[in-house]
Scaffold this motif. Structure first.
Motif, PDB file in Angstrom:
ATOM      1  N   LYS A  23       0.959  -1.313  -0.045  1.00 14.98           N
ATOM      2  CA  LYS A  23      -0.076   0.055   0.044  1.00 14.98           C
ATOM      3  C   LYS A  23       0.848   1.222   0.114  1.00 14.98           C
ATOM      4  CE  LYS A  23      -4.057  -2.325   2.115  1.00 14.98           C
ATOM      5  NZ  LYS A  23      -4.740  -2.016   0.706  1.00 14.98           N
ATOM      6  N   LYS A  24       2.299   1.066  -0.261  1.00 13.32           N
ATOM      7  CA  LYS A  24       3.145   2.164  -0.125  1.00 13.32           C
ATOM      8  C   LYS A  24       3.075   3.117   0.765  1.00 13.32           C
ATOM      9  CE  LYS A  24       3.362   2.010  -5.385  1.00 13.32           C
ATOM     10  NZ  LYS A  24       2.475   0.630  -5.527  1.00 13.32           N
ATOM     11  N   ILE A  25       3.085   2.433   2.019  1.00 14.41           N
ATOM     12  CA  ILE A  25       3.156   3.301   3.087  1.00 14.41           C
ATOM     13  C   ILE A  25       4.575   3.182   3.620  1.00 14.41           C
ATOM     14  CG2 ILE A  25       2.372   3.431   5.592  1.00 14.41           C
ATOM     15  CD1 ILE A  25      -0.195   2.069   4.617  1.00 14.41           C
ATOM     16  N   CYS A  67      -3.881  -5.635   9.561  1.00 14.67           N
ATOM     17  CA  CYS A  67      -3.920  -5.635   8.281  1.00 14.67           C
ATOM     18  C   CYS A  67      -5.622  -5.033   8.062  1.00 14.67           C
ATOM     19  CB  CYS A  67      -3.594  -7.188   7.753  1.00 14.67           C
ATOM     20  SG  CYS A  67      -2.013  -7.535   7.992  1.00 14.67           S
ATOM     21  N   GLU A  68      -6.430  -5.660   8.764  1.00 11.83           N
ATOM     22  CA  GLU A  68      -7.498  -5.219   8.559  1.00 11.83           C
ATOM     23  C   GLU A  68      -7.790  -3.590   8.626  1.00 11.83           C
ATOM     24  OE1 GLU A  68     -10.703  -6.797   7.982  1.00 11.83           O
ATOM     25  OE2 GLU A  68     -10.186  -8.837   8.258  1.00 11.83           O
ATOM     26  N   TYR A  69      -7.280  -2.902   9.676  1.00 14.31           N
ATOM     27  CA  TYR A  69      -7.177  -1.655   9.869  1.00 14.31           C
ATOM     28  C   TYR A  69      -6.432  -0.916   8.330  1.00 14.31           C
ATOM     29  CZ  TYR A  69      -6.117   3.111  11.380  1.00 14.31           C
ATOM     30  OH  TYR A  69      -6.028   4.421  11.383  1.00 14.31           O
ATOM     31  N   PRO A  75      -7.564   1.425   1.261  1.00 15.70           N
ATOM     32  CA  PRO A  75      -8.132   0.527   0.234  1.00 15.70           C
ATOM     33  C   PRO A  75      -7.650   0.199  -0.977  1.00 15.70           C
ATOM     34  CG  PRO A  75      -9.664   2.451   0.445  1.00 15.70           C
ATOM     35  CD  PRO A  75      -8.628   2.667   1.434  1.00 15.70           C
ATOM     36  N   GLU A  76      -6.733   0.957  -1.471  1.00 15.75           N
ATOM     37  CA  GLU A  76      -5.897   0.928  -2.676  1.00 15.75           C
ATOM     38  C   GLU A  76      -4.372   0.542  -2.298  1.00 15.75           C
ATOM     39  OE1 GLU A  76      -7.480   0.554  -5.457  1.00 15.75           O
ATOM     40  OE2 GLU A  76      -9.494   0.953  -4.656  1.00 15.75           O
ATOM     41  N   PRO A  77      -3.941  -0.334  -3.092  1.00 11.06           N
ATOM     42  CA  PRO A  77      -4.546  -1.384  -3.707  1.00 11.06           C
ATOM     43  C   PRO A  77      -5.075  -2.388  -2.833  1.00 11.06           C
ATOM     44  CG  PRO A  77      -2.135  -1.807  -3.675  1.00 11.06           C
ATOM     45  CD  PRO A  77      -2.438  -0.504  -3.040  1.00 11.06           C
TER      46      PRO A  77
END
Length: 221
Positions: A23-25, A67-69, A75-77
């Motif tokens: 998610k590029k965090i 992971c759910e958070y 939400p992307e990707p």
């Protein structure tokens, strides 16, 4: 920037790292010697377990909840499908690897060979190692059965189920405990997933006293 308190060869930490990277965090990795029960760390997570992540001004623990958070706030990707039945299958497989696979295999191979030495808990239990080496064959065969019917473990797209499985297998691959010749379809799946950019930092991990096999970081096996 997010901060992740982790252990390099923890499959639960790796699952979170993969999700963050996909998610590029951007994340600052802090290696945590959780077994020393440092008071500062226990304030972050009284359970004394990793991973623990600081994100959005919050301190969060438990890999599944993290992971759910991430999925709900970034939400992307997507790493979870929209269809309820498909989401169920992803959650079922994540639980399979984090519960059954971990109990049958990871705890008996990785924890015996590596964790005991690092934490000063003595020598590997040969019976546990033997049982883990036997059990992984069953799990690889189950993965092969799934992948004979699907492009990815839970369906036609890559999901958190693939990251959960790859997190465990990558830790075991670091100590040469995966027979990649047992199933061509599983080997192809792993080669595909470990070539993703999200895997780069994981393949660069080094654990003192343990050297990975030459193929570990080889994207072409």
């Amino acid at each position: 920037m997010a901060r992740l308190h982790h252990v390099p060869l923890s499959p639960f930490c790796r699952k979170v790292r993969l999700s963050l990277a996909e998610k590029k965090i951007e994340v600052d990795l802090v290696e945590e010697r959780y077994w020393e029960a440092d008071p500062d760390f226990l304030r972050r997570n009284p359970a004394g377990k990793v991973p623990v992540v600081r994100l959005d001004g919050k301190m969060m623990s438990e890999s599944a909840a993290i992971c759910e958070y991430l999925e709900e706030t970034r939400p992307e990707p997507p790493l979870m499908p929209k269809d309820p039945e498909a989401r169920y299958e992803v959650r079922r497989l994540v639980s399979w690897f984090d519960d059954k696979f971990h109990h049958d295999v990871t705890s008996k191979l990785l924890y015996e060979r590596v964790n005991k030495k690092i934490t000063g808990q003595g020598y590997p239990d040969s019976r546990n190692v033997k049982d883990g080496a036997k059990a992984i064959k069953y799990h690889l065969d189950y993965m092969a059965w799934l992948l004979d019917q699907r492009r990815w473990l839970a369906g036609d797209v890559m999901t958190l189920a693939d990251f959960a499985a790859a997190a465990h297998l990558s830790c075991l691959d670091y100590i040469s405990d995966v027979d990649w010749n047992r199933s061509a379809v599983v080997k192809d799946w792993y080669a595909k997933i470990k070539s993703r950019p999200a895997f780069r930092s994981i393949l660069a991990d080094q654990v003192s006293g343990f050297r990975p096999p030459p193929h570990y970081a080889d994207l072409d096996f």
